[in-house]
Scaffold this motif. Structure first.
Motif, short mmCIF file in Angstrom:
data_model
loop_
_atom_site.label_atom_id
_atom_site.label_comp_id
_atom_site.label_asym_id
_atom_site.label_seq_id
_atom_site.Cartn_x
_atom_site.Cartn_y
_atom_site.Cartn_z
N MET A 1 0.83 -1.18 0.00
CA MET A 1 0.00 0.00 0.00
C MET A 1 0.88 1.25 0.00
O MET A 1 1.89 1.28 0.66
CB MET A 1 -0.85 0.05 1.27
CG MET A 1 -1.87 -1.02 1.43
SD MET A 1 -3.49 -0.37 1.03
CE MET A 1 -3.83 -1.31 -0.42
N THR A 2 0.43 2.23 -0.68
CA THR A 2 1.17 3.48 -0.68
C THR A 2 0.68 4.43 0.39
O THR A 2 1.32 5.42 0.67
CB THR A 2 1.06 4.15 -2.06
OG1 THR A 2 -0.32 4.36 -2.34
CG2 THR A 2 1.71 3.31 -3.13
N ASP A 3 -0.44 4.13 0.99
CA ASP A 3 -1.01 4.99 2.02
C ASP A 3 -0.08 5.03 3.22
O ASP A 3 0.30 4.01 3.76
CB ASP A 3 -2.39 4.45 2.42
CG ASP A 3 -3.03 5.32 3.46
OD1 ASP A 3 -3.39 6.45 3.12
OD2 ASP A 3 -3.12 4.87 4.61
N ARG A 4 0.28 6.21 3.68
CA ARG A 4 1.24 6.31 4.77
C ARG A 4 0.68 5.83 6.10
O ARG A 4 1.43 5.52 7.01
CB ARG A 4 1.77 7.73 4.90
CG ARG A 4 0.72 8.75 5.26
CD ARG A 4 1.30 10.16 5.18
NE ARG A 4 0.26 11.13 5.39
CZ ARG A 4 -0.01 11.70 6.55
NH1 ARG A 4 0.69 11.40 7.60
NH2 ARG A 4 -0.98 12.57 6.65
N GLY A 13 -3.91 -16.46 5.45
CA GLY A 13 -4.74 -17.20 4.51
C GLY A 13 -4.54 -16.79 3.07
O GLY A 13 -5.48 -16.70 2.31
N GLY A 14 -3.29 -16.54 2.68
CA GLY A 14 -3.00 -16.21 1.31
C GLY A 14 -2.94 -14.71 1.04
O GLY A 14 -2.48 -14.30 0.00
N GLY A 15 -3.38 -13.90 1.96
CA GLY A 15 -3.33 -12.46 1.79
C GLY A 15 -2.50 -11.84 2.88
O GLY A 15 -1.72 -12.51 3.54
N HIS A 16 -2.66 -10.55 3.06
CA HIS A 16 -1.97 -9.88 4.15
C HIS A 16 -2.94 -8.96 4.86
O HIS A 16 -4.01 -8.63 4.35
CB HIS A 16 -0.73 -9.13 3.67
CG HIS A 16 -1.00 -8.12 2.60
ND1 HIS A 16 -1.37 -6.83 2.88
CD2 HIS A 16 -0.99 -8.22 1.25
CE1 HIS A 16 -1.55 -6.17 1.75
NE2 HIS A 16 -1.33 -6.99 0.74
N ALA A 107 -6.53 -10.61 0.78
CA ALA A 107 -5.89 -9.59 1.62
C ALA A 107 -6.97 -9.02 2.54
O ALA A 107 -8.11 -8.87 2.14
CB ALA A 107 -5.29 -8.49 0.76
N LEU A 108 -6.60 -8.74 3.77
CA LEU A 108 -7.54 -8.21 4.76
C LEU A 108 -7.15 -6.79 5.11
O LEU A 108 -6.00 -6.51 5.44
CB LEU A 108 -7.51 -9.08 6.02
CG LEU A 108 -8.33 -8.61 7.21
CD1 LEU A 108 -9.82 -8.56 6.86
CD2 LEU A 108 -8.10 -9.52 8.41
N VAL A 109 -8.13 -5.89 5.03
CA VAL A 109 -7.94 -4.49 5.42
C VAL A 109 -8.80 -4.25 6.65
O VAL A 109 -10.01 -4.41 6.61
CB VAL A 109 -8.34 -3.52 4.29
CG1 VAL A 109 -8.17 -2.07 4.74
CG2 VAL A 109 -7.53 -3.79 3.03
N LEU A 110 -8.16 -3.88 7.76
CA LEU A 110 -8.86 -3.49 8.98
C LEU A 110 -9.05 -1.98 8.92
O LEU A 110 -8.08 -1.23 8.77
CB LEU A 110 -8.06 -3.88 10.22
CG LEU A 110 -7.72 -5.35 10.37
CD1 LEU A 110 -6.88 -5.58 11.62
CD2 LEU A 110 -8.97 -6.22 10.39
N LEU A 111 -10.29 -1.53 9.02
CA LEU A 111 -10.62 -0.12 8.92
C LEU A 111 -10.92 0.46 10.29
O LEU A 111 -11.64 -0.15 11.08
CB LEU A 111 -11.83 0.07 8.02
CG LEU A 111 -11.65 -0.41 6.58
CD1 LEU A 111 -13.00 -0.48 5.88
CD2 LEU A 111 -10.70 0.50 5.84
N PHE A 128 -2.19 -9.37 16.38
CA PHE A 128 -2.78 -10.58 16.93
C PHE A 128 -3.13 -11.57 15.82
O PHE A 128 -2.83 -12.75 15.90
CB PHE A 128 -4.03 -10.22 17.74
CG PHE A 128 -4.64 -11.38 18.46
CD1 PHE A 128 -4.17 -11.75 19.70
CD2 PHE A 128 -5.68 -12.11 17.90
CE1 PHE A 128 -4.74 -12.84 20.39
CE2 PHE A 128 -6.25 -13.18 18.56
CZ PHE A 128 -5.77 -13.55 19.82
N LEU A 129 -3.74 -11.07 14.75
CA LEU A 129 -4.08 -11.92 13.62
C LEU A 129 -2.83 -12.51 12.98
O LEU A 129 -2.80 -13.68 12.59
CB LEU A 129 -4.89 -11.14 12.58
CG LEU A 129 -6.30 -10.77 12.97
CD1 LEU A 129 -6.86 -9.73 12.02
CD2 LEU A 129 -7.18 -12.00 13.03
N ASP A 130 -1.81 -11.70 12.90
CA ASP A 130 -0.54 -12.14 12.32
C ASP A 130 0.10 -13.24 13.15
O ASP A 130 0.57 -14.23 12.61
CB ASP A 130 0.38 -10.92 12.25
CG ASP A 130 1.66 -11.19 11.48
OD1 ASP A 130 1.65 -12.09 10.61
OD2 ASP A 130 2.64 -10.49 11.74
N GLU A 131 0.09 -13.09 14.45
CA GLU A 131 0.74 -14.06 15.34
C GLU A 131 -0.06 -15.33 15.53
O GLU A 131 0.50 -16.37 15.83
CB GLU A 131 0.95 -13.43 16.72
CG GLU A 131 1.94 -12.31 16.72
CD GLU A 131 1.90 -11.52 18.01
OE1 GLU A 131 1.17 -11.93 18.96
OE2 GLU A 131 2.57 -10.48 18.08
#
Length: 133
Positions: A1-4, A13-16, A107-111, A128-131
Motif C-alpha cells: 500500500m502506498t497509504d502512509r 490465509g493467502g493475503g496480508h 488480503a484483509l484491510v482493517l478499517l 494478533f491476527l498475524d501471530e
C-alpha cells in the motif's frame, strides 16, 4: 500500500493484513476484504461514504477498556496487554475466527477512524491476527 497510514502485516490465509483509516482510502479493491473494526460509527461519516464488507464491532475493545485507554499513548503497552486478553477470551476468539473466515485467501484491510493508527486497537488486532494464524 502506498497509504502512509497503512500498516502491512504478514500473510493471513493467502493475503496480508493492512490497517487503514476510513477517511484515507474509501474505495473497494479487488481481492481484498475490508472490515470496519471500531465499536462506534465515526462521527459525521455516512454509512455509504466508504466501502466495507463487514462491521466487526465485537472485535473492538470493550467500552470499559476504550474509555480507560482514551488514546493516551503512555498507556499503550498496558492497553495492548488488556486488549489482547479480550481477544483471547471465548467471545474474542469467535469474532477473530469470523474475520479469518471472511478473509480466507484474500488480503484483509482493517478499517478504523482512529487518528493514530500506530497506537490503536486496529494495530494490536493486526498483530494478533498475524501471530495467531
Amino acid at each position: 500500500m502506498t497509504d502512509r497510514n497503512a500498516v502491512t502485516r504478514a500473510a493471513l490465509g493467502g493475503g496480508h493484513v493492512t490497517v487503514e483509516r476510513v477517511y484515507d482510502h474509501p474505495e473497494a479493491e479487488a481481492g481484498t476484504v475490508r472490515v470496519f473494526v471500531d465499536r462506534l460509527w465515526p462521527r459525521g461519516v455516512r454509512k455509504d461514504s466508504f466501502h466495507y464488507d463487514d462491521w466487526a464491532k465485537d472485535l473492538a475493545p470493550s467500552t470499559e477498556l476504550r474509555r480507560w485507554y482514551s488514546h493516551d499513548t503512555s498507556h499503550f503497552r498496558e492497553f495492548r496487554a488488556r486488549y489482547r486478553a479480550e481477544l483471547e477470551s471465548d467471545a474474542g476468539r469467535e469474532s477473530v475466527d469470523h474475520v479469518r473466515a471472511l478473509a480466507q485467501g484474500h488480503a484483509l484491510v482493517l478499517l478504523t477512524a482512529t487518528r493514530d493508527v500506530a497506537h490503536s486497537h486496529a494495530e494490536v488486532l493486526a498483530e494478533f491476527l498475524d501471530e495467531n494464524r
